[in-house]
Scaffold this motif. Sequence first.
Motif, PDB file in Angstrom:
ATOM      1  N   GLU A 188      -8.243  -0.373   6.170  1.00  0.00           N
ATOM      2  CA  GLU A 188      -7.443   0.176   7.273  1.00  0.00           C
ATOM      3  C   GLU A 188      -6.003   0.393   6.840  1.00  0.00           C
ATOM      4  OE1 GLU A 188      -6.066  -2.166  11.021  1.00  0.00           O
ATOM      5  OE2 GLU A 188      -8.032  -1.326  11.504  1.00  0.00           O
ATOM      6  N   ARG A 189      -5.452  -0.563   6.113  1.00  0.00           N
ATOM      7  CA  ARG A 189      -4.074  -0.464   5.656  1.00  0.00           C
ATOM      8  C   ARG A 189      -3.904   0.625   4.591  1.00  0.00           C
ATOM      9  NH1 ARG A 189      -5.043  -4.857   8.144  1.00  0.00           N
ATOM     10  NH2 ARG A 189      -3.435  -6.266   8.949  1.00  0.00           N
ATOM     11  N   VAL A 190      -4.844   0.683   3.679  1.00  0.00           N
ATOM     12  CA  VAL A 190      -4.764   1.691   2.626  1.00  0.00           C
ATOM     13  C   VAL A 190      -4.982   3.084   3.194  1.00  0.00           C
ATOM     14  CG1 VAL A 190      -5.831   2.494   0.475  1.00  0.00           C
ATOM     15  CG2 VAL A 190      -5.406   0.063   0.809  1.00  0.00           C
ATOM     16  N   ASP A 191      -5.900   3.223   4.130  1.00  0.00           N
ATOM     17  CA  ASP A 191      -6.126   4.518   4.777  1.00  0.00           C
ATOM     18  C   ASP A 191      -4.863   4.997   5.493  1.00  0.00           C
ATOM     19  OD1 ASP A 191      -8.717   4.459   3.879  1.00  0.00           O
ATOM     20  OD2 ASP A 191      -9.625   3.991   5.828  1.00  0.00           O
ATOM     21  N   PHE A 192      -4.178   4.063   6.161  1.00  0.00           N
ATOM     22  CA  PHE A 192      -2.945   4.424   6.863  1.00  0.00           C
ATOM     23  C   PHE A 192      -1.882   4.883   5.861  1.00  0.00           C
ATOM     24  CE2 PHE A 192       1.210   3.188   8.685  1.00  0.00           C
ATOM     25  CZ  PHE A 192       1.215   4.017   9.797  1.00  0.00           C
ATOM     26  N   LEU A 193      -1.747   4.161   4.765  1.00  0.00           N
ATOM     27  CA  LEU A 193      -0.788   4.554   3.733  1.00  0.00           C
ATOM     28  C   LEU A 193      -1.108   5.948   3.200  1.00  0.00           C
ATOM     29  CD1 LEU A 193      -0.191   1.429   1.438  1.00  0.00           C
ATOM     30  CD2 LEU A 193       1.575   2.870   2.469  1.00  0.00           C
ATOM     31  N   GLN A 194      -2.379   6.173   2.902  1.00  0.00           N
ATOM     32  CA  GLN A 194      -2.793   7.457   2.348  1.00  0.00           C
ATOM     33  C   GLN A 194      -2.514   8.592   3.334  1.00  0.00           C
ATOM     34  OE1 GLN A 194      -5.414   9.669   3.133  1.00  0.00           O
ATOM     35  NE2 GLN A 194      -5.332  10.915   1.280  1.00  0.00           N
ATOM     36  N   ALA A 250       1.037  13.260   4.308  1.00  0.00           N
ATOM     37  CA  ALA A 250       1.675  14.149   5.284  1.00  0.00           C
ATOM     38  C   ALA A 250       3.141  14.402   4.973  1.00  0.00           C
ATOM     39  CB  ALA A 250       1.532  13.568   6.688  1.00  0.00           C
ATOM     40  N   MET A 251       3.688  13.711   3.973  1.00  0.00           N
ATOM     41  CA  MET A 251       5.106  13.854   3.641  1.00  0.00           C
ATOM     42  C   MET A 251       5.298  14.947   2.600  1.00  0.00           C
ATOM     43  SD  MET A 251       6.372   9.896   3.313  1.00  0.00           S
ATOM     44  CE  MET A 251       5.979   8.658   4.558  1.00  0.00           C
ATOM     45  N   PRO A 252       6.045  16.006   2.907  1.00  0.00           N
ATOM     46  CA  PRO A 252       6.339  17.041   1.912  1.00  0.00           C
ATOM     47  C   PRO A 252       7.087  16.438   0.724  1.00  0.00           C
ATOM     48  CG  PRO A 252       6.940  17.758   4.117  1.00  0.00           C
ATOM     49  CD  PRO A 252       6.647  16.299   4.214  1.00  0.00           C
ATOM     50  N   GLY A 253       6.639  16.776  -0.465  1.00  0.00           N
ATOM     51  CA  GLY A 253       7.304  16.260  -1.655  1.00  0.00           C
ATOM     52  C   GLY A 253       6.653  15.034  -2.245  1.00  0.00           C
ATOM     53  N   ARG A 255       2.912   2.407  -7.530  1.00  0.00           N
ATOM     54  CA  ARG A 255       1.664   1.844  -7.015  1.00  0.00           C
ATOM     55  C   ARG A 255       1.955   0.868  -5.892  1.00  0.00           C
ATOM     56  NH1 ARG A 255      -1.857  -1.885 -10.909  1.00  0.00           N
ATOM     57  NH2 ARG A 255      -0.238  -3.369 -10.258  1.00  0.00           N
ATOM     58  N   PHE A 256       1.414   1.160  -4.715  1.00  0.00           N
ATOM     59  CA  PHE A 256       1.443   0.239  -3.582  1.00  0.00           C
ATOM     60  C   PHE A 256       0.077  -0.440  -3.484  1.00  0.00           C
ATOM     61  CE2 PHE A 256       4.826   2.295  -0.555  1.00  0.00           C
ATOM     62  CZ  PHE A 256       5.816   1.955  -1.465  1.00  0.00           C
ATOM     63  N   SER A 257       0.082  -1.744  -3.240  1.00  0.00           N
ATOM     64  CA  SER A 257      -1.186  -2.468  -3.073  1.00  0.00           C
ATOM     65  C   SER A 257      -1.010  -3.584  -2.046  1.00  0.00           C
ATOM     66  CB  SER A 257      -1.676  -3.026  -4.411  1.00  0.00           C
ATOM     67  OG  SER A 257      -0.662  -3.757  -5.088  1.00  0.00           O
ATOM     68  N   PRO A 258      -1.220  -3.265  -0.769  1.00  0.00           N
ATOM     69  CA  PRO A 258      -1.178  -4.288   0.283  1.00  0.00           C
ATOM     70  C   PRO A 258      -2.433  -5.145   0.220  1.00  0.00           C
ATOM     71  CG  PRO A 258      -1.912  -2.214   1.198  1.00  0.00           C
ATOM     72  CD  PRO A 258      -1.585  -1.935  -0.254  1.00  0.00           C
ATOM     73  N   HIS A 259      -2.526  -6.157   1.086  1.00  0.00           N
ATOM     74  CA  HIS A 259      -3.769  -6.920   1.185  1.00  0.00           C
ATOM     75  C   HIS A 259      -4.182  -6.947   2.665  1.00  0.00           C
ATOM     76  CE1 HIS A 259      -7.045  -9.260  -0.175  1.00  0.00           C
ATOM     77  NE2 HIS A 259      -6.441  -9.939  -1.127  1.00  0.00           N
ATOM     78  N   ARG A 267       1.264  -7.302   7.073  1.00  0.00           N
ATOM     79  CA  ARG A 267       1.633  -6.938   8.438  1.00  0.00           C
ATOM     80  C   ARG A 267       1.875  -5.429   8.549  1.00  0.00           C
ATOM     81  NH1 ARG A 267       6.150 -11.772   8.783  1.00  0.00           N
ATOM     82  NH2 ARG A 267       4.709 -13.444   8.170  1.00  0.00           N
ATOM     83  N   PRO A 268       1.400  -4.802   9.606  1.00  0.00           N
ATOM     84  CA  PRO A 268       1.588  -3.357   9.760  1.00  0.00           C
ATOM     85  C   PRO A 268       3.049  -2.931   9.650  1.00  0.00           C
ATOM     86  CG  PRO A 268       0.002  -4.155  11.363  1.00  0.00           C
ATOM     87  CD  PRO A 268       0.570  -5.368  10.689  1.00  0.00           C
ATOM     88  N   GLU A 269       3.967  -3.776  10.166  1.00  0.00           N
ATOM     89  CA  GLU A 269       5.373  -3.384  10.116  1.00  0.00           C
ATOM     90  C   GLU A 269       5.906  -3.318   8.688  1.00  0.00           C
ATOM     91  OE1 GLU A 269       5.390  -7.778  11.579  1.00  0.00           O
ATOM     92  OE2 GLU A 269       4.143  -5.985  11.807  1.00  0.00           O
ATOM     93  N   VAL A 270       5.316  -4.108   7.779  1.00  0.00           N
ATOM     94  CA  VAL A 270       5.718  -4.052   6.368  1.00  0.00           C
ATOM     95  C   VAL A 270       5.413  -2.670   5.796  1.00  0.00           C
ATOM     96  CG1 VAL A 270       5.129  -4.920   4.064  1.00  0.00           C
ATOM     97  CG2 VAL A 270       5.558  -6.532   5.937  1.00  0.00           C
ATOM     98  N   ILE A 271       4.233  -2.159   6.105  1.00  0.00           N
ATOM     99  CA  ILE A 271       3.844  -0.835   5.620  1.00  0.00           C
ATOM    100  C   ILE A 271       4.689   0.246   6.289  1.00  0.00           C
ATOM    101  CG2 ILE A 271       1.952   0.832   5.538  1.00  0.00           C
ATOM    102  CD1 ILE A 271       0.042  -1.565   5.282  1.00  0.00           C
ATOM    103  N   LYS A 272       4.889   0.130   7.581  1.00  0.00           N
ATOM    104  CA  LYS A 272       5.675   1.130   8.309  1.00  0.00           C
ATOM    105  C   LYS A 272       7.116   1.163   7.810  1.00  0.00           C
ATOM    106  CE  LYS A 272       2.820   0.891  12.485  1.00  0.00           C
ATOM    107  NZ  LYS A 272       2.743   0.453  13.898  1.00  0.00           N
ATOM    108  N   GLN A 273       7.700  -0.010   7.566  1.00  0.00           N
ATOM    109  CA  GLN A 273       9.071  -0.064   7.052  1.00  0.00           C
ATOM    110  C   GLN A 273       9.174   0.559   5.661  1.00  0.00           C
ATOM    111  OE1 GLN A 273       9.972  -4.237   7.269  1.00  0.00           O
ATOM    112  NE2 GLN A 273       9.995  -4.251   9.513  1.00  0.00           N
TER     113      GLN A 273
END
Length: 377
Positions: free
Chosen positions: A291-297, A302-305, A352-356, A360-366
Motif C-alpha cells: 500500500e505504501r509503495v503503491d502510493f509512492l509510485q 504524477a509529478m512532471p520531471g 531509492r526509497f524503501s519504507p516498511h 507512518r503515512p505522514e512520513v511518506i507524504k512529507q
Amino acid sequence: MSTLNDEFPQIEGLRYLNHAAVAPWPRRAADVVTAFAQQNITLGARDYPQWLTVETSLRGRLARLLNAPSSADIALVKNTSEALSFVAFGLDWKAGDQIVISNEEFPSNRVVWEALKPQGVEVLQVNLKGDDPEADLLAACGPKVRLMAISAVQYASGLRLDLPRLGEGCEQRGVLLCIDAIQQLGAQPFDVQRYRCAFAMADGHKWLLGPEGLGVFYCRSDLRAKLKLHEYGWHMLEHAGDYERSDWQPARSARRFECGSPNLLGAMALDASLSLLEEVGMNEVGLALAERVDFLQHELSAMPGVELLSPADPTRRAGIITFKIDGWDNQALFERLKAEQIVCALRGGGIRFSPHFYTRPEVIKQSLAVIRGLLAK
C-alpha cells in the motif's frame, strides 16, 4: 501487542525510507539487548544454557518465515555473503560448468561466483530489461548450467522476480536455484518449498528489522551433506558440547555450517524483531508495505520531471521505489534530501526509497512534499 508507534519511536521530523539498506530496530529488540547487557554486567554467563534457548527460538521463527520443512534446514550465519560462499565453494565444480545470474545483482551475488573462474566455471549474466526476464533467465540455462543464482528483488531497481516460475523452470532443467532473499524476506511472504529452491539466504538488518552481523541460510536437506565444508569448530559438530569426545562428525542439521561460538546478542535482537513480524503476520506486513509503495509510485509518477526507474506493475515490486529528477544531479539530490531528514539511498542511477509496513503515512507524504518543493524551484 504494543502499538507500532511504540515499537518505532523515531524522532520528530525524521523520514526513514531506507529499509532496503539498514533498518531501525523495534523497541523490543533494543529492550532485550539492554537486558542482555545488564545480565552480562551483573551475572556474567551464569545463565548461558538459558541464553542458548534463544537460538532454538530463532531457528524456529526463521523456518516459519521461509516455510522451510524443518528448523534443521536453517543455519545462523554472519551475513548473506557468507552463506553464498558456503554454496559457491561447497559445490563440486568441474571445468566448463556454468552459473546464470542477472546483470543487476548486488556485488555479493556476483563476485562470489566470479571467484570460481580459476576452477573453470563460467558466469553468464542475463539482462533483466526485457519484457519477460524469467524467460530470458531460463533460456540461458543450457546443458552446462548447474546453478542459477538470483536475487528475489533487485536491490537497485526493485524488480521482483517470479520465483515459483523460476523454481519450476530450474527443476525441469536440472538446475539448482539459489535465491538471495535479502530484499524480500521480511517485506513480502517467502516460501522455499513453493519456489523449489536449493538454497536461500538473507541478512537480518534490512526488512527483518534486526542487527547487522546475523543472517539466515536455508539449505535443502538433500544437499546439506553435498556441500564441502571449509570451516570447522566445536559448534558445528553433531555432538557439540561433549568436549571429551575424540571422534566427531559434522552436525546432520544445517548447524554444520556454524563453526564456532554463536552471536547470542544478535540472536536475541533478531528473535525479538521477528516476534513482531509474526504478531503482525507476513500477509499483513506485505499488504501494508505494498500500500505504501503503491502510493509512492502513484504520486511520483504524477509529478512532471520525475522519472521512475522501478517497475510500474505492482506484482513486480516489493518495497523499493527508485527514481530520478530532471535537472538534478543524483548526488546533489541525495544530499538535499538528507538535509531534509529524509533517510534514503543513492542506488541504480537514482534515489531509492524503501519504507516498511509500519512507516507512518505522514512520513511518506512529507517526503513527497519535499520533492514537490524541489520541482517547483
